[in-house]
Design an enzyme around this catalytic site. Structure first.
Site, PDB file in Angstrom:
ATOM      1  N   ASP A 226     -39.117  23.232 -28.412  1.00  0.00           N
ATOM      2  CA  ASP A 226     -40.064  22.187 -28.619  1.00  0.00           C
ATOM      3  C   ASP A 226     -40.483  21.860 -29.968  1.00  0.00           C
ATOM      4  O   ASP A 226     -41.386  21.010 -30.559  1.00  0.00           O
ATOM      5  CB  ASP A 226     -41.271  22.113 -27.725  1.00  0.00           C
ATOM      6  N   LYS A 228     -40.074  19.429 -32.764  1.00  0.00           N
ATOM      7  CA  LYS A 228     -39.707  18.012 -33.694  1.00  0.00           C
ATOM      8  C   LYS A 228     -40.624  17.808 -34.900  1.00  0.00           C
ATOM      9  O   LYS A 228     -41.466  18.589 -34.661  1.00  0.00           O
ATOM     10  CB  LYS A 228     -40.437  17.397 -32.171  1.00  0.00           C
ATOM     11  N   ASN A 231     -44.614  18.762 -34.571  1.00  0.00           N
ATOM     12  CA  ASN A 231     -44.887  20.265 -34.307  1.00  0.00           C
ATOM     13  C   ASN A 231     -44.630  20.193 -35.678  1.00  0.00           C
ATOM     14  O   ASN A 231     -45.065  21.294 -35.893  1.00  0.00           O
ATOM     15  CB  ASN A 231     -43.976  20.859 -33.251  1.00  0.00           C
ATOM     16  N   ASP A 244     -47.884  24.306 -32.079  1.00  0.00           N
ATOM     17  CA  ASP A 244     -47.539  24.017 -31.001  1.00  0.00           C
ATOM     18  C   ASP A 244     -47.165  25.223 -30.347  1.00  0.00           C
ATOM     19  O   ASP A 244     -45.673  24.984 -29.964  1.00  0.00           O
ATOM     20  CB  ASP A 244     -48.003  23.423 -30.459  1.00  0.00           C
ATOM     21  N   THR A 263     -39.200  17.930 -25.254  1.00  0.00           N
ATOM     22  CA  THR A 263     -39.579  16.837 -26.017  1.00  0.00           C
ATOM     23  C   THR A 263     -37.577  15.960 -25.626  1.00  0.00           C
ATOM     24  O   THR A 263     -36.754  16.642 -26.690  1.00  0.00           O
ATOM     25  CB  THR A 263     -40.063  16.498 -27.173  1.00  0.00           C
TER      26      THR A 263
END
Length: 393
Positions: A226, A228, A231, A244, A263
């Protein structure tokens, strides 16, 4: 002859964590409406009970002791009964007597998510981010294994210079508490909103820092899944801090998995195609972030005639130079086996010619010094701390 009294009752607890299976029609609908997903693992958890009318027999005591040594997840059993919601999160979340959370001075709420809230707190002059999660919501969403993996991964890997450390975590009767280091610089997302396009020198530094963090996680047997801008936090000097780990998973290097999560804008094509995938999906996400930092835009994609498989990626026109274009094409290759997916390979490409990765590890170069035309206060004083909670695809 033997005991003639009633035998201890046995509670059969069904699996707490289930395997989330996304079916065809629901997947297509949810991919269009949700940007992120949560992955789950299966685990069996049992609660031990015994008759309060008399002590356990010697045989029962011996069998109980042996089971805790040989059966998985049985080590959370205790001689004194505990509630189901407490046993589910043992041993990763220890039970602490007293109200430890009251030792932290609440400085205000900084984010709200699906399972709870994140607060900025202070203890003995040090500032932390305190995540408070509802046990009932976690159990209802079959996310027990996910939350336990999240805190374990962050605790084990948090000593890395570009990963947020998690020094404390515990549980009370109804809630889980996770204390992380507070990162004052805000998100990379906010920085991109302010500047749109970052200088090549700064992009080179940020990609190197993220690559060092990913390489460390992968070698530790963790897939992040994840990556991105939301984060990625920035400290007061602008260095990245990865947060996260809700979608992270223990996965030995070279192994694969099939869970559809992440995501949407940053998901690798092999995940969308429902194929088995490995750690290369994190390098794809890094390529998307690099493209955003260099051009201010997402790359576009082309699919086959059936619209099911991604054939190629088209980069935005305003790529700064040949080296930057080569970096993006290597990271965003649709074939995982041909994609740049190791730190060693990254160090050899033209984009990083005469670049010192050891200086990056030691934080000898301050990212805020590479942002021309803006006072430092505008760079470090972002709009607070936002640790997002992802939803199921």
């Amino acid at each position: 002859m033997g005991n003639t009294g009633p035998k201890p009752s046995v509670v059969n607890q069904s699996s707490v964590d289930g395997v989330y299976i996304q079916r065809g029609d629901d997947l297509c609908q949810n991919l269009n409406s949700n940007l992120s997903g949560r992955s789950f693992g299966s685990v069996s958890s049992h609660q031990s009970t015994y008759s309060v009318s008399r002590p356990w027999s010697r045989v029962s005591r011996r069998r109980w002791k042996e089971s805790t040594l040989t059966l998985p997840y049985e080590s959370s059993k205790t001689a004194w009964p505990v509630s189901q919601t407490e046993s589910f999160f043992l041993p990763e979340f220890p039970l602490l007597t007293g109200d430890k959370e009251k030792k932290y001075k609440n400085l205000g709420e900084i984010n709200k998510g699906a399972f709870g809230k994140v607060y900025r707190v202070e203890e003995e002059g040090r500032v932390y981010a305190l995540k408070v999660l509802s046990k009932s919501k976690i159990i209802k969403e079959n996310a027990v294994r996910q939350v336990k993996d999240e805190v374990q991964i962050q605790r084990v890997c948090g000593h890395h210079p570009f990963i947020v450390h998690c020094p404390f975590h515990w549980q009370s009767k109804k809630r889980l508490y996770i204390v992380s280091e507070y990162v004052a610089g805000g998100e990379l997302y906010n920085l991109l909103k302010t500047y749109t396009v970052l200088p090549v020198a700064l992009v080179k530094l940020y990609v190197a820092q993220l690559a060092l963090a990913l390489d460390f996680l992968h070698n530790a047997g963790v897939i992040y899944r994840d990556l991105k801008p939301e984060n990625i936090l920035l400290d007061v000097e602008g260095n990245v801090q990865l947060i996260d780990f809700g979608l992270s998973k223990w996965l030995s290097y070279g192994k694969t998995t099939r869970t559809i999560c992440g995501t949407l804008l940053y998901i690798a094509p092999e995940i969308l195609a429902r194929q088995e995938y490995g750690h290369g999906v994190d390098w794809w996400s890094l390529g998307i972030i690099a493209c955003l930092m260099l051009t201010g835009k997402y790359p576009s994609t082309e699919t086959d005639s059936g619209g099911e498989e991604m054939k190629m990626v088209r980069l935005p026109r305003k790529v700064p130079d040949v080296g930057s274009r080569d970096l993006l094409l290597r990271l965003l290759h649709t074939q995982p086996t041909k994609r740049l997916r190791s730190l060693r390979t990254l160090q050899t490409i033209a984009f990083y010619k005469n670049f010192n990765f050891e200086d990056v590890k030691l934080k000898k170069v301050r990212p805020i010094d590479l942002l021309p035309g803006a006072p430092q206060e505008e760079v470090v004083e972002f709009d607070g701390f936002d640790e997002s909670f992802d939803t199921v695809l």
